[in-house]
Design an enzyme around this catalytic site. Structure first.
Site, mmCIF file in Angstrom:
data_model
loop_
_atom_site.group_PDB
_atom_site.id
_atom_site.type_symbol
_atom_site.label_atom_id
_atom_site.label_comp_id
_atom_site.label_asym_id
_atom_site.label_seq_id
_atom_site.Cartn_x
_atom_site.Cartn_y
_atom_site.Cartn_z
ATOM 1 N N ARG A 1 0.934 -1.574 0.208
ATOM 2 C CA ARG A 1 -0.029 0.083 0.142
ATOM 3 C C ARG A 1 0.499 1.648 -0.249
ATOM 4 O O ARG A 1 2.535 1.085 -0.046
ATOM 5 C CB ARG A 1 -1.056 -0.088 1.194
ATOM 6 C CG ARG A 1 -0.129 -0.388 2.496
ATOM 7 C CD ARG A 1 -0.520 0.015 3.887
ATOM 8 N NE ARG A 1 -0.653 2.095 3.548
ATOM 9 C CZ ARG A 1 0.807 2.342 3.473
ATOM 10 N NH1 ARG A 1 1.757 1.513 3.959
ATOM 11 N NH2 ARG A 1 0.749 3.635 3.732
ATOM 12 N N GLY A 2 0.513 2.326 -0.484
ATOM 13 C CA GLY A 2 1.097 3.546 -0.179
ATOM 14 C C GLY A 2 0.895 3.871 -1.768
ATOM 15 O O GLY A 2 1.664 3.057 -2.941
ATOM 16 N N ARG B 1 -7.155 -0.575 -6.670
ATOM 17 C CA ARG B 1 -7.632 0.348 -6.150
ATOM 18 C C ARG B 1 -8.154 1.578 -7.024
ATOM 19 O O ARG B 1 -6.943 2.564 -7.386
ATOM 20 C CB ARG B 1 -6.222 1.096 -5.529
ATOM 21 C CG ARG B 1 -5.650 -0.303 -4.417
ATOM 22 C CD ARG B 1 -6.803 -0.682 -3.667
ATOM 23 N NE ARG B 1 -6.922 0.420 -2.424
ATOM 24 C CZ ARG B 1 -6.584 1.112 -1.500
ATOM 25 N NH1 ARG B 1 -5.332 0.468 -0.655
ATOM 26 N NH2 ARG B 1 -6.770 2.182 -0.477
ATOM 27 N N GLN C 1 -2.996 2.121 9.984
ATOM 28 C CA GLN C 1 -1.204 2.281 9.388
ATOM 29 C C GLN C 1 -1.147 3.207 10.186
ATOM 30 O O GLN C 1 0.703 2.963 9.795
ATOM 31 C CB GLN C 1 -1.825 2.853 7.810
ATOM 32 C CG GLN C 1 -2.241 2.330 6.983
ATOM 33 C CD GLN C 1 -3.633 2.213 7.044
ATOM 34 O OE1 GLN C 1 -4.599 2.904 7.636
ATOM 35 N NE2 GLN C 1 -4.288 2.549 6.062
ATOM 36 N N ASP D 1 -2.764 10.478 -2.118
ATOM 37 C CA ASP D 1 -2.943 9.333 -3.006
ATOM 38 C C ASP D 1 -3.449 9.788 -4.771
ATOM 39 O O ASP D 1 -3.247 9.299 -5.661
ATOM 40 C CB ASP D 1 -4.133 7.988 -2.435
ATOM 41 C CG ASP D 1 -3.592 7.357 -1.969
ATOM 42 O OD1 ASP D 1 -3.213 5.581 -2.256
ATOM 43 O OD2 ASP D 1 -3.921 7.400 -0.287
#
Length: 364
Positions: free
Chosen positions: A57-58, A100, A207, A248
């Site tokens: 993720r990221g 995503r 997170q 994001d």
């Protein structure tokens, strides 16, 4: 054993490729901080799942994973005719892109890899595959350079001894190295700045608690973990001099989508006159997206809120749950957007355009 040096998170790669074994290697972030497990992913479903389930993720790390993932898909296509090869490549690209929808680096990396294929359609398929591998490796190397530059640009806005606050994880685990929002913190640590960093826990997936607090403490940075709803309190105490977050997707007008809760932090920072900085690689800035209202916000399962981190369910059966993965921070609450090509200030429609002009000159 005496004399052994324990491996830290900085000795491990977030995303890597084992080309010989045709595997994407990722550090499974859902197991941190208690367990450090490297997953070897060899099929597109496993790679899609890893992105969707936040094992990787990221935004930058997702982009690197997508680049390696689509290369591995291309590697498995046994077609010598370009049109037949491209039909299968396109299907694999679209499949990975669906994992995503909010993280623009996913589609950015896949478009970049797609561009390599289309630009070389006259070449033999095996040559195209080699070019895809080269491009995927460059995307990863570029991410490291970009994060370092963001760190330098962000550090220039800070002074030794400052108190900083960050939300979610925009650190080493979210990128190939350094992170985005944490890059100034790491560079400051190397240079003796002595920052104190507050990490929001970042509900519901934690997170900040599991990843950012873990990273920063391993780096020796003075770190305090707080619940999300404590951010205004520590700001009011005067303990926070600046807020650094990742993102994001950034719209043309400067509206920014980041992990849910970011807009709440921005509102509090505005109230207490604290600078609120967004750290964004240019790959995360989407100039085709006019405002935050055009950003698709991913909705995730209710179980992440009601039971994921508990030994037994902590909410009544049948209760409705709203679980957006991201929120949009309006541009008016953002002090500046820090990129690898400089710092953009309001009005963002003009300053972000200037950032891309600098980027184009630098790439000539």
């Amino acid at each position: 054993m005496p004399g052994e040096t324990m491996e830290t998170i900085f000795d491990m790669e977030t995303v890597a490729l084992d080309d010989e074994d045709s595997a994407l290697l990722i550090l499974d972030q859902t197991q941190l901080p208690g367990r450090r497990e490297i997953l070897r992913l060899k099929d597109q479903k496993s790679i899609w799942d890893a992105i969707y389930l936040l094992q990787v993720r990221g935004a930058p790390a997702i982009g690197v994973s997508a680049a390696f993932g689509i290369y591995l898909a291309a590697k498995e296509i046994n077609e010598t005719d370009f049109d037949a090869f491209y039909t299968k490549f396109e299907a694999a690209r679209d499949y990975l892109d669906s994992a995503r929808p909010t993280a623009v680096n996913l589609s950015w990396a896949l478009r970049r890899m797609d561009g390599v294929v289309r630009a070389n359609k006259e070449k033999p398929i095996e040559e195209i595959k080699k070019l895809l591998l080269r491009e995927a490796n460059e995307i990863k190397a570029e991410d490291i350079r970009v994060c370092r530059a963001i760190g330098e640009n962000g550090l220039a806005l800070l002074k030794p001894g400052m108190g900083l606050l960050t939300h979610c994880n925009a650190g080493q685990l979210a990128t190939a190295k350094y992170g985005t929002a944490t890059a100034p913190m790491y560079l400051g640590q190397e240079r003796g700045y002595g920052f104190h960093v507050f990490c929001d826990e970042t509900r519901p997936l934690l997170q900040g608690a599991r990843l950012t607090a873990f990273e920063l403490t391993q780096a020796g940075i003075d770190t305090t973990l707080i619940c999300d709803n404590m951010a205004p309190s520590v700001m009011k105490q005067g303990w926070v001099d600046a807020v650094f977050v990742g993102c994001d997707r950034v719209a043309e007008n400067g509206d920014t989508a980041n992990k849910i809760g970011t807009s709440y932090v921005a509102l509090a920072a505005k109230r207490f006159k604290i600078p609120f900085y967004v750290c964004a690689p240019t790959s995360t800035i989407d100039m085709s997206c006019k405002t935050g209202g055009d950003i698709h916000i991913e909705l995730r399962s209710a179980e992440e809120v009601t039971e994921m981190w508990y030994e037994k369910r902590m909410a009544p059966e049948g209760v409705k749950v709203y679980n957006p993965a991201f929120d949009v921070t309006d541009a008016e609450f953002i002090t500046a957007i820090i990129t690898e090509h400089g710092v953009a200030y309001p009005p963002y429609d003009a300053s972000l355009k200037e950032i891309f002009e600098r980027k184009a000159k630098a790439e000539k």
